[in-house]
Design a protein around this motif. Structure first.
Motif, mmCIF file in Angstrom:
data_model
loop_
_atom_site.group_PDB
_atom_site.id
_atom_site.type_symbol
_atom_site.label_atom_id
_atom_site.label_comp_id
_atom_site.label_asym_id
_atom_site.label_seq_id
_atom_site.Cartn_x
_atom_site.Cartn_y
_atom_site.Cartn_z
ATOM 1 N N ARG A 81 5.956 0.951 6.686
ATOM 2 C CA ARG A 81 4.659 0.280 6.555
ATOM 3 C C ARG A 81 3.697 1.070 5.644
ATOM 4 O O ARG A 81 3.022 0.512 4.792
ATOM 5 C CB ARG A 81 4.041 0.129 7.941
ATOM 6 C CG ARG A 81 2.731 -0.629 7.962
ATOM 7 C CD ARG A 81 2.988 -2.096 7.980
ATOM 8 N NE ARG A 81 1.775 -2.878 8.069
ATOM 9 C CZ ARG A 81 1.775 -4.200 8.119
ATOM 10 N NH1 ARG A 81 2.915 -4.885 8.100
ATOM 11 N NH2 ARG A 81 0.656 -4.864 8.185
ATOM 12 N N ARG A 82 3.628 2.365 5.903
ATOM 13 C CA ARG A 82 2.724 3.208 5.111
ATOM 14 C C ARG A 82 3.110 3.169 3.633
ATOM 15 O O ARG A 82 2.262 3.193 2.750
ATOM 16 C CB ARG A 82 2.761 4.639 5.650
ATOM 17 C CG ARG A 82 1.752 5.572 5.021
ATOM 18 C CD ARG A 82 1.694 6.905 5.763
ATOM 19 N NE ARG A 82 3.006 7.465 5.903
ATOM 20 C CZ ARG A 82 3.586 7.761 7.081
ATOM 21 N NH1 ARG A 82 2.952 7.582 8.216
ATOM 22 N NH2 ARG A 82 4.807 8.251 7.121
ATOM 23 N N LEU A 83 4.424 3.065 3.396
ATOM 24 C CA LEU A 83 4.898 2.983 2.019
ATOM 25 C C LEU A 83 4.511 1.650 1.391
ATOM 26 O O LEU A 83 4.305 1.571 0.179
ATOM 27 C CB LEU A 83 6.409 3.205 1.985
ATOM 28 C CG LEU A 83 6.777 4.670 2.293
ATOM 29 C CD1 LEU A 83 8.172 4.777 2.896
ATOM 30 C CD2 LEU A 83 6.672 5.520 1.029
ATOM 31 N N HIS A 85 1.662 0.248 2.012
ATOM 32 C CA HIS A 85 0.277 0.515 1.583
ATOM 33 C C HIS A 85 0.259 1.304 0.273
ATOM 34 O O HIS A 85 -0.559 1.034 -0.615
ATOM 35 C CB HIS A 85 -0.478 1.280 2.669
ATOM 36 C CG HIS A 85 -0.943 0.412 3.790
ATOM 37 N ND1 HIS A 85 -2.181 -0.188 3.816
ATOM 38 C CD2 HIS A 85 -0.312 0.014 4.923
ATOM 39 C CE1 HIS A 85 -2.298 -0.909 4.927
ATOM 40 N NE2 HIS A 85 -1.178 -0.799 5.615
ATOM 41 N N ALA A 86 1.160 2.288 0.180
ATOM 42 C CA ALA A 86 1.232 3.085 -1.057
ATOM 43 C C ALA A 86 1.543 2.183 -2.247
ATOM 44 O O ALA A 86 0.910 2.282 -3.304
ATOM 45 C CB ALA A 86 2.300 4.175 -0.910
ATOM 46 N N ALA A 87 2.499 1.275 -2.063
ATOM 47 C CA ALA A 87 2.890 0.378 -3.153
ATOM 48 C C ALA A 87 1.750 -0.573 -3.512
ATOM 49 O O ALA A 87 1.503 -0.849 -4.694
ATOM 50 C CB ALA A 87 4.139 -0.402 -2.768
ATOM 51 N N LEU A 89 -1.331 -0.076 -3.463
ATOM 52 C CA LEU A 89 -2.328 0.591 -4.313
ATOM 53 C C LEU A 89 -1.992 0.430 -5.791
ATOM 54 O O LEU A 89 -2.851 0.614 -6.663
ATOM 55 C CB LEU A 89 -2.415 2.088 -3.972
ATOM 56 C CG LEU A 89 -3.038 2.456 -2.623
ATOM 57 C CD1 LEU A 89 -2.923 3.955 -2.356
ATOM 58 C CD2 LEU A 89 -4.507 2.032 -2.573
ATOM 59 N N HIS A 90 -0.722 0.064 -6.069
ATOM 60 C CA HIS A 90 -0.293 -0.135 -7.467
ATOM 61 C C HIS A 90 0.120 -1.574 -7.719
ATOM 62 O O HIS A 90 0.863 -1.864 -8.653
ATOM 63 C CB HIS A 90 0.852 0.839 -7.789
ATOM 64 C CG HIS A 90 0.442 2.263 -7.599
ATOM 65 N ND1 HIS A 90 -0.179 3.000 -8.583
ATOM 66 C CD2 HIS A 90 0.480 3.068 -6.504
ATOM 67 C CE1 HIS A 90 -0.470 4.209 -8.115
ATOM 68 N NE2 HIS A 90 -0.095 4.277 -6.860
ATOM 69 N N LYS A 92 2.104 -3.407 -6.083
ATOM 70 C CA LYS A 92 3.535 -3.685 -5.861
ATOM 71 C C LYS A 92 3.842 -3.927 -4.387
ATOM 72 O O LYS A 92 3.062 -3.586 -3.509
ATOM 73 C CB LYS A 92 4.376 -2.509 -6.378
ATOM 74 C CG LYS A 92 4.283 -2.367 -7.884
ATOM 75 C CD LYS A 92 5.394 -1.504 -8.437
ATOM 76 C CE LYS A 92 5.301 -1.477 -9.967
ATOM 77 N NZ LYS A 92 6.268 -0.566 -10.565
ATOM 78 N N LYS A 93 4.998 -4.526 -4.168
ATOM 79 C CA LYS A 93 5.482 -4.756 -2.806
ATOM 80 C C LYS A 93 6.788 -4.003 -2.614
ATOM 81 O O LYS A 93 7.630 -3.978 -3.517
ATOM 82 C CB LYS A 93 5.771 -6.247 -2.595
ATOM 83 C CG LYS A 93 4.545 -7.078 -2.278
ATOM 84 C CD LYS A 93 4.965 -8.485 -1.867
ATOM 85 C CE LYS A 93 4.057 -9.017 -0.769
ATOM 86 N NZ LYS A 93 4.409 -10.383 -0.352
ATOM 87 N N ILE A 94 6.966 -3.428 -1.448
ATOM 88 C CA ILE A 94 8.245 -2.749 -1.204
ATOM 89 C C ILE A 94 9.268 -3.738 -0.668
ATOM 90 O O ILE A 94 8.924 -4.772 -0.107
ATOM 91 C CB ILE A 94 8.102 -1.571 -0.224
ATOM 92 C CG1 ILE A 94 7.655 -2.067 1.154
ATOM 93 C CG2 ILE A 94 7.133 -0.540 -0.757
ATOM 94 C CD1 ILE A 94 7.821 -1.021 2.226
#
Lengths: 243, 243
Positions: A81-83, A85-87, A89-90, A92-94
């Motif tokens: 999930r946190r990743l 959020h990281a994506a 920010l750019h 993108k979707k994981i």
């Protein structure tokens, strides 16, 4: 150091001594230095302090005894999930649902957890992994408000040991180590000898003495359906979906 | 001890110094004392000694540099196969294909591996996990003659460090620790701050200096399909089947 590792046994009863946030965080920080696939750090820990939630967690994981007396009640979660959020920010979707990304998260979480165990035991604390968290992953996810792509993988109790199990003899090295190719022809002989070792251990141990070997317990454990809801649960949280 | 854990960084180049079987087995024995779900010990290690196989493994996992100079070339496998033999001794069959049993094997293997890492690092050795083994799990399974219900989860090299990476700053504690309920509202702020920390680290590190943060790397890593064959591979080996 090898002696510390070799002395591990689960602790299911703890003394009434707290662990300070400072000490807990120091151990967590050390644990975070476990390797992580592509440095994704795909895990979270929920520390359950609220007595009502803790009681509910103990009930849902069917491990009341451990949770009642422990200084720390933890749930280790595989977390993409946190990743996400990281994506985001750019822009993108994981791809959360691939089996590969699921493996990344589960392995990251387990390496981190085991490092935490070593940290805690090096400070004189005892621990118990609570696989029982997977008895009720859906209600526990609701209890801890875990969103999609976060799943409770196992719980853990930590505290000053009031009593400790005896160390169980492990499989002999030759059972788990293979040279160049996997050799299963050796198993029957090794496992029968190991049964004798475990029978003696179970017969002579100070608590819960019983007359089992190892293969019979494993046969019973793995031949009956357990937690048959697990694949559905994982998919309901966004993991292991066909993309 | 916490200092040992906190000093972990992958080692990708080793000195030409062997590790004796005696030392290796001592470290493995200590590692086996990691907790194991219902004491299933659902893992195996393949030590690759044959130079031809080793060369092939290096090529298939796309990690030539690590494998070339390491004292030990290992592949850690999640393994329910041995438990199948245990059950067969009692006329029973295990349910290999459930998601729950898959989790048992993967978590057991990872806890064991991380304990091994701590054992090795406490003796002054360096290690590198090789997730690249999952680039070609099917050919690697053929190379090592892995039967059904045994899958290569990750590789590992071990040896006396010739050079070592700098320790990467981990996510701050508050990013991975939640109290009572999962809180994702805090992420954006924390992750942006962490990006600054990682940017500085990447800019200043002695080798492979680059101008990235963390979230951008993660966005790229997890938004593109990787190892899309993984679910098929796992199912072809008997895992994650609908029973």
């Amino acid at each position: 150091m090898l002696d510390l590792l070799t002395s591990h046994a689960s602790v299911r009863k703890y003394k009434d001594e707290p662990i300070s946030d400072e000490t807990f965080h120091k151990m967590l920080h050390a644990a975070q230095h476990a390797a992580s696939s592509n440095f994704a750090q795909a895990y979270s820990v929920i520390q359950v302090k609220d007595p009502v939630k803790r009681d509910k967690l103990a009930e849902l994981s069917k491990n009341r005894k451990q949770y009642d007396s422990a200084a720390l009640a933890l749930v280790f979660c595989a977390d993409l999930r946190r990743l996400g959020h990281a994506a985001a920010l750019h822009g993108k979707k994981i791809l959360g649902g691939t089996a590969e990304n699921f493996l990344v998260a589960v392995i990251d979480t387990a390496l981190f957890a085991q490092n935490f165990v070593v940290a805690a035991e090096s400070r004189g604390y005892g621990i118990c992994y609570i696989g029982g968290v997977r008895n009720n992953p859906e209600p526990i996810s609701e209890l801890l408000e875990l969103p999609d792509l976060v799943i409770p993988l196992f719980g853990m109790t930590v505290g000053v040991p009031a009593e400790k199990n005896e160390v169980k003899p492990r499989l002999p090295i030759e059972a788990i180590l293979h040279e160049d190719t996997y050799d299963e022809n050796k198993y029957d002989k090794i496992l029968k000898e190991y049964d004798s070792v475990m029978e003696e251990y179970y017969r002579n141990r100070s608590a819960n003495s019983k007359s089992n070997g190892w293969t019979d317990v494993m046969a019973a454990f793995l031949s009956e359906p357990r937690r048959t809801f697990m694949l559905d649960f994982l998919q309901s949280k966004g993991f292991l979906k066909i993309e």
